[in-house]
Scaffold this active site. Structure first.
Site, PDB file in Angstrom:
ATOM      1  N   HIS A 390       0.815  -1.221   0.000  1.00  0.00           N
ATOM      2  CA  HIS A 390       0.000   0.000   0.000  1.00  0.00           C
ATOM      3  C   HIS A 390       0.851   1.275   0.000  1.00  0.00           C
ATOM      4  O   HIS A 390       0.345   2.372  -0.225  1.00  0.00           O
ATOM      5  CB  HIS A 390      -0.925   0.006   1.219  1.00  0.00           C
ATOM      6  CG  HIS A 390      -2.287   0.566   0.940  1.00  0.00           C
ATOM      7  ND1 HIS A 390      -2.488   1.636   0.095  1.00  0.00           N
ATOM      8  CD2 HIS A 390      -3.524   0.208   1.380  1.00  0.00           C
ATOM      9  CE1 HIS A 390      -3.780   1.912   0.050  1.00  0.00           C
ATOM     10  NE2 HIS A 390      -4.433   1.056   0.811  1.00  0.00           N
ATOM     11  N   ASP A 394      -2.227   2.134  -4.448  1.00  0.00           N
ATOM     12  CA  ASP A 394      -3.468   2.462  -3.758  1.00  0.00           C
ATOM     13  C   ASP A 394      -4.540   1.423  -4.066  1.00  0.00           C
ATOM     14  O   ASP A 394      -4.448   0.673  -5.053  1.00  0.00           O
ATOM     15  CB  ASP A 394      -3.973   3.846  -4.185  1.00  0.00           C
ATOM     16  CG  ASP A 394      -3.062   4.965  -3.695  1.00  0.00           C
ATOM     17  OD1 ASP A 394      -2.417   4.782  -2.640  1.00  0.00           O
ATOM     18  OD2 ASP A 394      -2.993   6.010  -4.366  1.00  0.00           O
TER      19      ASP A 394
END
Length: 420
Positions: A390, A394
């Site tokens: 992450h 995204d």
């Protein structure tokens, strides 16, 4: 004169390795090209040859971890020089995880036990101890709490060595470590103990490094595999012509590679303070062996046809099971695929294979009822599990990846529109 024996760089992404075994003893005559020692890196064992003639003096023992370029021994001009009591000094430690002598201390010296200390431990109150890998393995095997070794280290900076653990184990019972309380129902024989070593230790280390070094998130999805099933059936009927049986893993790898060529951020890595977007989609395929999981790589999968991927996958899997993989077969992966369905799994949480930023898990294909055009029909369904870093990717970008992958798996002919 002493010539250093160093850890070679065996692959583009190799940074460290474990010295598994020496093939020669101190004082042995070694000829150029003879196998000197074996190292384990990226879950495979490599044999390292001598670069020149000489007499061996080892300065690092087996089961020790080293960086590329570390000195692990020397080749001398004479046997007498190789067996001298005061071996050449090892170079300064290469990373913060090694023992760093204080300015007032004598510089670190290498010994046959392996003074390159890469293992650290903390006691219950948070005190940091330095302990060699061999010493830590012996302590663990005998159920000895590392905290009890605090202050007993005889190595540089108080580092705990093999001899310190052995001395503690030989101490009178009155000062020996208390026996661990066995769990309820345990027999007097106690648990069977064996060291965490070889491929299993490498896997354990890499999994912890993966989880500690990235922000991992897993998202799940479902794919109607009707189109892929029809495609595979057509290709299996022409197996004799192609010389290979195409599998669903091959179809997934081809679809993944196609999407990676369109989405460079998924085919990228964070290395230090930089984002590296790799020019090729090199897709690793997880292969389960008795010793653990290994991930050989289909190089430039985005530039290969489905049949070419199938041939390469078969070669890699056969080599993995027969011990014939090379370092290049395991290097350069930019994305990985793990087939949970091969052992009956539906969806799991795969762990990233650093420095890759994403991995895809695929489940078994199961006929299930679904609604199509207002009617309940039976269709072959497959679950997808995508873990991604992450820090770089995204949720929206990961979602777009899964959507494109789903489209190509459900309608394989769509890939023809983007193939060069």
């Amino acid at each position: 004169m002493a010539y250093p024996i160093t850890i070679p760089k065996l692959g583009l992404t190799m940074t460290d390795c474990t010295l598994v075994e020496w093939m020669k003893q101190d004082g042995d005559r070694v000829a150029a090209g003879e196998i000197l020692f074996a190292v384990e890196t990226d879950k495979m064992v490599n044999e390292i040859e001598a670069e020149r003639d000489g007499y061996l003096r080892r300065t690092a023992g087996p089961d020790t971890v080293h960086l590329v370029g570390d000195t692990v021994g020397y080749l001398h001009d004479s046997c007498e020089a190789a067996l001298q009591d005061d071996p050449p000094r090892a170079p300064a430690a290469a990373s913060s995880s090694r023992v760093e002598p204080a300015p007032s201390e004598e510089p670190e010296r290498a010994t046959p036990e392996g003074m390159v200390l890469s293992m650290q431990a903390r006691t219950g109150d948070g005190t940091r101890l330095f302990i060699s890998p061999v010493a830590r393995t012996i302590a663990s095997t005998h159920g000895l709490d590392i905290a009890e070794l605090e202050g007993l280290g005889s190595g540089p900076g108080g580092a705990i060595l093999k001899r310190d653990v052995e001395r503690r184990l030989q101490a009178p019972k009155s000062v020996a470590a208390p026996a661990a309380t066995p769990p309820a129902g345990a027999t007097d024989a106690g648990p069977k103990r064996r060291p965490l070593a070889g491929m299993r230790r490498t896997i354990a280390r890499r999994m912890m490094e993966s989880l500690q070094g990235s922000a991992q998130m897993t998202a799940f999805g479902r794919v109607d595999m009707s189109g892929s099933v029809r495609l595979r059936q057509a290709l299996v009927e022409r197996e004799a012509e192609f010389g290979v049986r195409v599998t669903y893993t091959d179809i997934v790898v081809k679809a993944v590679a196609t999407v990676l060529s369109q989405m460079p951020l998924i085919n990228a890595s964070i290395v230090g303070d930089e984002i590296l977007e790799w020019p090729d989609a090199n897709v690793g395929i997880a292969v389960a062996l008795e010793e653990g999981l290994i991930v050989p790589v289909v190089q430039k999968a985005d530039k290969k046809t489905l049949v070419e991927i199938a041939r390469e996958r078969k070669r890699l899997v056969d080599a993995a099971r027969n011990g014939g993989l090379t370092q290049s077969d395991l290097s350069g992966g930019t994305f990985s695929v793990s087939n949970f369905g091969s052992y009956g799994g539906d969806f799991e949480t795969p762990i990233l294979n650093p420095p890759q930023s994403a991995i895809l898990g695929i489940g078994q294909i199961v006929d299930e009822p679904v609604v199509r055009d207002g009617a309940i029909v039976i269709r072959p369904q497959m679950m997808l599990s995508m873990t991604f870093d992450h820090r770089l990717i995204d949720g929206a970008e990961a979602g777009r990846f899964r959507a494109r992958l789903k489209a190509y798996l459900e309608e394989p002919a769509l890939q023809m529109a983007v193939l060069r």
